[in-house]
Enzyme design. Structure first.
Site, short mmCIF file in Angstrom:
data_model
loop_
_atom_site.label_atom_id
_atom_site.label_comp_id
_atom_site.label_asym_id
_atom_site.label_seq_id
_atom_site.Cartn_x
_atom_site.Cartn_y
_atom_site.Cartn_z
N CYS A 1 0.86 -1.18 0.00
CA CYS A 1 0.00 0.00 0.00
C CYS A 1 0.90 1.24 0.00
CB CYS A 1 -0.92 0.01 1.23
SG CYS A 1 -0.03 0.19 2.79
N HIS B 1 5.32 -4.88 8.78
CA HIS B 1 5.09 -6.23 9.28
C HIS B 1 5.22 -7.27 8.17
CE1 HIS B 1 3.02 -5.69 13.46
NE2 HIS B 1 4.33 -5.73 13.51
N CYS C 1 2.97 6.03 8.55
CA CYS C 1 1.97 6.14 7.50
C CYS C 1 1.11 7.37 7.77
CB CYS C 1 1.09 4.89 7.49
SG CYS C 1 -0.36 5.03 6.43
N GLU D 1 0.60 -0.38 15.99
CA GLU D 1 -0.14 0.82 15.60
C GLU D 1 -1.04 1.29 16.74
OE1 GLU D 1 -3.85 2.10 12.81
OE2 GLU D 1 -2.44 0.68 11.91
N SER E 1 1.35 -9.80 10.49
CA SER E 1 0.66 -8.71 9.82
C SER E 1 -0.84 -8.74 10.13
CB SER E 1 0.88 -8.80 8.30
OG SER E 1 -0.01 -7.96 7.61
N SER E 2 -1.32 -7.68 10.77
CA SER E 2 -2.74 -7.60 11.12
C SER E 2 -3.61 -7.56 9.87
CB SER E 2 -2.99 -6.35 11.96
OG SER E 2 -4.38 -6.16 12.19
N ASN E 3 -3.23 -6.75 8.89
CA ASN E 3 -4.09 -6.62 7.71
C ASN E 3 -4.15 -7.92 6.92
OD1 ASN E 3 -2.47 -6.25 4.93
ND2 ASN E 3 -1.26 -5.31 6.55
#
Length: 287
Positions: free
Chosen positions: A12, A40, A102, A132, A226-228
């Site tokens: 992203c 991450h 970010c 985050e 990685s959370s996403n």
């Protein structure tokens, strides 16, 4: 058999910006540290480590670093952001700080700082302990609560006179966020809601869900922390029973029956394109 990549996947804007920032500083010949892993994804961090980039894992480790060790060094703030205190420590140590937070995360930090200063109780919808979320907490000037699921939202109790400000971790599940907001609003709180889930997250989740609903097999590529990427795996699993979560091609152990017509692939926001291409090519060649 068709192999199809989700419309939105891979790096992203915020991740690309952070990784590019590190690589630019490497070219300057300085000793580079990142506060926490820059993103991450273990493969990205490993590649940067091979270029001499070192990771400061905690506040305590930062405090212990000597001036001699850090001479001619730059500290780059990770994409997930950090508590406000970390900036003060870097300033007190007279260290060069390069902020790769970010912009979407920085916007949340500013929001909670303003709202908490004005007396609001901050509610962060996200995963407790995630970098985050920990960073956002570190910008709050008053009470803060982290809610990660429906059960926690239902148990949340606060004086009705107290105003609350609800924000979201940028990579949180879009649908879950609004379910939690709905529960809180039914409790009658005087609330302000800021949907701070970033556009890239919404796009990835939507396109992954659409592809998974059509696919016989779904492959989700991303870092195990990685959370996403975990959210993408959850979403794809809801739509496709044969969903695999892998970090690299080495983790992929597929036995596809001949009846499989469509293999879908998506990837977290910190997953490099070369990993995505490796998986795509492998599936196309071997099946």
């Amino acid at each position: 058999m068709e192999v199809r990549l989700a419309e939105y996947s891979g790096f992203c804007f915020g991740v690309k910006r952070a990784v590019d920032t590190v690589n630019e500083q490497i070219k300057n010949g300085k000793n580079i540290y990142t506060y926490g892993p820059i993103v991450h994804n273990e493969e990205v961090v490993k590649e940067l480590s091979c270029k001499g980039v070192r990771v400061i894992e905690s506040r305590e480790e930062l405090l212990q670093l000597s001036s001699e060790t850090m001479s001619q060094a730059s500290v780059i703030i990770r994409a997930h952001g950090v508590p406000e205190e970390i900036y003060h420590i870097l300033e007190e140590k007279n260290l060069e700080c390069i902020d790769a937070t970010c912009p979407f995360v920085a916007r949340i930090q500013k929001k909670v700082e303003q709202e908490s200063t004005a007396g609001c109780h901050i509610v962060i919808v996200g995963n407790a302990g995630h970098p985050e979320v920990e960073g956002i907490i570190g910008w709050c000037k008053g009470p803060v609560t982290v809610l990660g699921d429906i059960a926690e939202a239902e148990q949340f109790q606060l004086s009705e006179e107290k105003k609350i400000c609800i924000v979201a971790q940028t990579t949180f599940n879009y649908k879950k966020f609004y379910n939690i907001v709905e529960i809180l609003e039914k409790k009658g709180y005087n609330s302000t809601v800021a949907n701070t889930i970033c556009n890239a997250t919404e796009e990835r989740q939507r396109s992954a869900r659409e592809l998974a609903a059509k696919a016989d097999v779904m492959i989700v590529i991303g870092g195990k922390h990685s959370s996403n990427t975990r959210k993408l795996y959850e979403i794809c699993s809801e739509e496709c029973a044969n969903t695999y979560f892998i970090q690299t091609l080495d983790d992929l152990h597929l036995e596809l029956p001949k009846a499989v017509r469509l293999v879908g692939i998506t990837a977290g926001a910190s997953t490099p394109n070369k990993l995505i291409e490796e998986v795509q090519n492998y599936v196309r060649v071997n099946f």
